[in-house]
Each structure stands twice: as C-alpha cells, then as structure tokens.
Write a protein that holds these residues in place. Structure first.
Motif, PDB file in Angstrom:
ATOM      1  N   LYS A  29      29.665  39.313  40.739  1.00 46.96           N
ATOM      2  CA  LYS A  29      29.933  40.291  39.679  1.00 46.96           C
ATOM      3  C   LYS A  29      30.549  39.578  38.486  1.00 46.96           C
ATOM      4  O   LYS A  29      31.179  38.535  38.628  1.00 46.96           O
ATOM      5  N   ARG A  54      45.568  45.216  40.086  1.00 48.43           N
ATOM      6  CA  ARG A  54      44.725  46.158  40.827  1.00 48.43           C
ATOM      7  C   ARG A  54      43.420  46.327  40.045  1.00 48.43           C
ATOM      8  O   ARG A  54      43.441  46.533  38.831  1.00 48.43           O
ATOM      9  N   GLU A  55      42.301  46.199  40.743  1.00 43.90           N
ATOM     10  CA  GLU A  55      41.003  46.380  40.100  1.00 43.90           C
ATOM     11  C   GLU A  55      40.813  47.884  39.904  1.00 43.90           C
ATOM     12  O   GLU A  55      40.869  48.657  40.879  1.00 43.90           O
ATOM     13  N   ARG A  56      40.598  48.307  38.664  1.00 45.69           N
ATOM     14  CA  ARG A  56      40.662  49.742  38.339  1.00 45.69           C
ATOM     15  C   ARG A  56      39.663  50.580  39.142  1.00 45.69           C
ATOM     16  O   ARG A  56      40.052  51.539  39.823  1.00 45.69           O
ATOM     17  N   SER A  57      38.436  50.166  39.183  1.00 42.70           N
ATOM     18  CA  SER A  57      37.425  51.073  39.762  1.00 42.70           C
ATOM     19  C   SER A  57      37.628  51.246  41.271  1.00 42.70           C
ATOM     20  O   SER A  57      37.524  52.321  41.817  1.00 42.70           O
ATOM     21  N   SER A  58      37.989  50.148  41.956  1.00 36.49           N
ATOM     22  CA  SER A  58      38.079  50.240  43.424  1.00 36.49           C
ATOM     23  C   SER A  58      39.520  50.443  43.886  1.00 36.49           C
ATOM     24  O   SER A  58      39.750  50.768  45.058  1.00 36.49           O
ATOM     25  N   GLY A  59      40.495  50.175  43.005  1.00 34.36           N
ATOM     26  CA  GLY A  59      41.896  50.262  43.457  1.00 34.36           C
ATOM     27  C   GLY A  59      42.293  49.060  44.296  1.00 34.36           C
ATOM     28  O   GLY A  59      43.384  48.997  44.858  1.00 34.36           O
ATOM     29  N   PHE A  60      41.404  48.062  44.376  1.00 30.85           N
ATOM     30  CA  PHE A  60      41.656  46.883  45.211  1.00 30.85           C
ATOM     31  C   PHE A  60      42.824  46.077  44.645  1.00 30.85           C
ATOM     32  O   PHE A  60      42.822  45.713  43.465  1.00 30.85           O
ATOM     33  N   CYS A  62      45.062  42.766  44.234  1.00 35.82           N
ATOM     34  CA  CYS A  62      44.858  41.318  44.329  1.00 35.82           C
ATOM     35  C   CYS A  62      45.958  40.616  43.525  1.00 35.82           C
ATOM     36  O   CYS A  62      46.882  41.271  43.050  1.00 35.82           O
ATOM     37  N   TYR A 100      38.459  35.442  45.123  1.00 40.27           N
ATOM     38  CA  TYR A 100      37.349  36.403  45.047  1.00 40.27           C
ATOM     39  C   TYR A 100      36.443  36.126  43.851  1.00 40.27           C
ATOM     40  O   TYR A 100      35.258  36.433  43.877  1.00 40.27           O
TER      41      TYR A 100
END
Ligand SMILES: CCc1cccc(CC)c1NC(=O)n1cc2c(c1)/C(=N\C(=O)c1ccc(N3CCN(C)CC3)cc1)N=N2
Length: 309
Positions: A29, A54-60, A62, A100
């Motif tokens: 990606k 935090r990755e906005r779309s997934s809430g992941f 990191c 990642y």
C-alpha cells in the motif's frame, strides 16, 4: 495448497477453491502521513524519534519512527537506513519487531513499526538491576529463537544489546533496530560506533587479510546478553582500551551468585573461536534453558498423555 510459483505477481489475493482459503499476498500500500493520528512520543534515538500512532481507517495502533533526511545524510547512515528498511520489511517473527511499511516527505523518512507496549528492555534491566534466572532464561530462549530465524534468512543482526530490544505487551522480547544488520557473509569492514561491550573478538581485531565474519558474531553477543541479564553489567565492561583487550583475550569472571548451568551456557557462547561457539539449536536445548522454559516435566507428561504420543 497451491504452489506459490504458479501465482502471477499482479494477483493481490485469490481464493483457493480446494482449501477454501484466501491467500493474501501483501498488497504494497502507499502510505502517507495523513493516514495516521499521531500520539505521544515513545522515545528518541541518535537519528530518530518514535511516536505512538494509529492508522485512521483501520484504527490499527503502531509506532511511527521519524528520521530527518538531513541528519541521515550528515551522519552518512543512508545505507544503513536503506538496509534497515530492506531487511526488516521481509522479516516476520514474534520476537522480531515488524516493519509494516515506510514512506517519506521532503525532509523526513517515516518507518511504520510494530508497537511494543512495554518499551525498552534496558530500562527494565536498569530498574531491576538484574533479572532472576527464570526470567533471563526465558528472554534468552526468545532471543535464540529470533536469531535462529534471522540466521536461517542469512541475516546477522550484529548489534544485539539491551538497548536494541523492546518488550511487547505480553512481556515478549522484540529485536529492533536493524541499522547494523547485514546479509552474511560480510567481508567488508564497518566502522562501528556505540558501545564496544557487545563486539566479538573477530570484529574487534579482524585479521588484516580476512576481516570475514559470519552470523557467529550474534552468538557471542547472545553470551554477553545472558551475562548482562544475570549480572546487571557486561562481562568485559571497562575502559574502551581495556574492554577491547579483555574481549580479545576472552577475559571475564562470572560471579558466584550465577548458577553453574547459566555459567556453563555463558562460557559456551563467549568462545574466542567463532566456530567453537555453541550453535543456537544447542542453546535452545541447554539444561539452563530447559529448566526454566519447558513447563514442568509432569505438565509435559500430561500433554503427551492427552495427545497419546
Ligand atoms: C527512535 C527511537 C529508537 C532509536 C533507536 C533504536 C530504537 C529501537 C529500540 C528506537 N525505538 C524504536 O524504534 N521503537 C520502535 C517501537 C518502539 C520504539 C515502541 N515502543 C516504545 O518505545 C515504548 C516506550 C515506552 C513505553 N512505556 C514506558 C513507560 N511504561 C510505564 C509504559 C510503557 C512503551 C513503549 N514500539 N515500537
């Protein structure tokens, strides 16, 4: 299962009818800063700072490591950063901090790293002074598993020390900072900076003609790490000149409070001749590791009874 070779490269994922599995090829990606919500700073090193993100779309959740391009250029460490990215992106192991992805803007390089929830191992070690034998043995078993994985991929870390190890939320160790790692065998002399304590003899005084070293360097460092976990200081710790001399001669003493089994493992790793260092498979089967890591005999007996083998 399908043979990977038959899979064409542009396929991102496919359903394998036979096993009704979805084989997910990592879709590379494109990342950019706007995708992340930046949280509190987690730490900073010589060349970078790391933030909770935090990755906005997934809430992941990191860790976002930010490196300034001009500092990297001035420090002449572009090659190391490139290697860190190239090597760490292809590694996947529970005791290796995962990278990642990465991206950059005009002035910064961003590494999207696995978040290790319990922070830096060396801070735990300084706070506890030294680890009890059961904890040290479990940590060394995890490091041996991680190194076995790296060596199988012909990657040697070359900078194994508490400062480069993080602790995950469940207390598991994660080797990080692959800035000094290389694909073995490595017959180039690299100027090392930072502490000498963990350097093996063959990197301290490489013979003029053959400064050739292999993954065995990580075995030496594993020995130094075992010693430091149990004693609270490195085995050859001294002034820089004396440290080099003591390493080159393998001069160290193990305090009496260290158990004979642990002393035995340390002595089998801190061997001047790289070829004579105990291999990782033997580390994992060493009595000191077995004693503290394998559930009690009865427990394993129970397992075998239930599985009937
Ligand atoms: C840029 C910083 C740097 C420079 C050089 C080498 C390294 C690898 C060790 C790093 N760090 C790095 O890459 N890091 C990648 C990371 C990472 C650092 C990290 N977590 C933490 O740093 C951290 C620190 C403290 C923390 N708390 C402390 C207080 N406690 C009560 C609760 C928990 C919890 C997590 N997760 N992925």
């Amino acid at each position: 299962a399908s043979t990977a070779g038959s899979r064409t490269s542009e396929e991102a994922a496919r359903i394998d009818r036979k096993s009704n599995q979805i084989y997910q090829q990592p879709v590379v990606k494109q990342f950019h800063l706007g995708m992340f919500e930046i949280g509190r700073p987690l730490g900073k090193g010589k060349f970078g700072r790391v933030y909770l993100a935090r990755e906005r779309s997934s809430g992941f959740v990191c860790a976002l490591k930010v490196l300034m391009k001009n500092e990297i250029q001035q420090g002449k460490v572009e090659k190391q950063v490139r290697r860190e990215i190239e090597i760490q992106s292809n590694l996947r192991h529970p005791n290796v901090l995962q990278l990642y992805g990465h991206f950059h803007d005009s002035s910064r390089i961003f590494l999207i790293l696995e978040f290790a929830g319990k922070g830096e191992l060396y801070k735990h070690l300084r706070k506890e002074n030294r680890f009890p034998e059961w904890k040290a043995a479990q940590y060394i078993a995890q490091m041996a598993a991680a190194l076995k994985y790296l060596h199988k991929k012909h990657v040697m870390h070359r900078d194994i020390k508490p400062e480069n190890i993080l602790v995950g939320i469940h207390g598991e160790l994660k080797i990080s900072d692959f800035g000094w790692s290389v694909h073995a065998p490595n017959n180039r002399r690299n100027t090392m900076c930072g502490t000498l304590d963990y350097l093996p003899p063959e990197m301290i005084k490489p013979g003029a003609q053959d400064n050739y070293y292999t993954e065995k360097v990580d075995l030496w460092s594993l020995g130094v790490l075992t010693y430091e976990f149990l004693v609270g200081e490195a085995p050859f710790e001294d002034t820089p000149v004396m440290t080099q001399r003591r390493i080159a001669r393998g001069e160290m003493t193990v305090p009496n409070f260290v158990s004979p089994e642990a002393k035995d493992l340390i002595r089998r790793l801190l061997v001047l001749d790289p070829e004579k260092r105990i291999p990782l498979e033997q580390v994992q089967k060493h009595p000191w590791i077995i004693k503290h890591c394998v559930k009690g005999e009865r427990a394993s007996m129970r397992d075998s009874k239930s599985t009937g083998n």
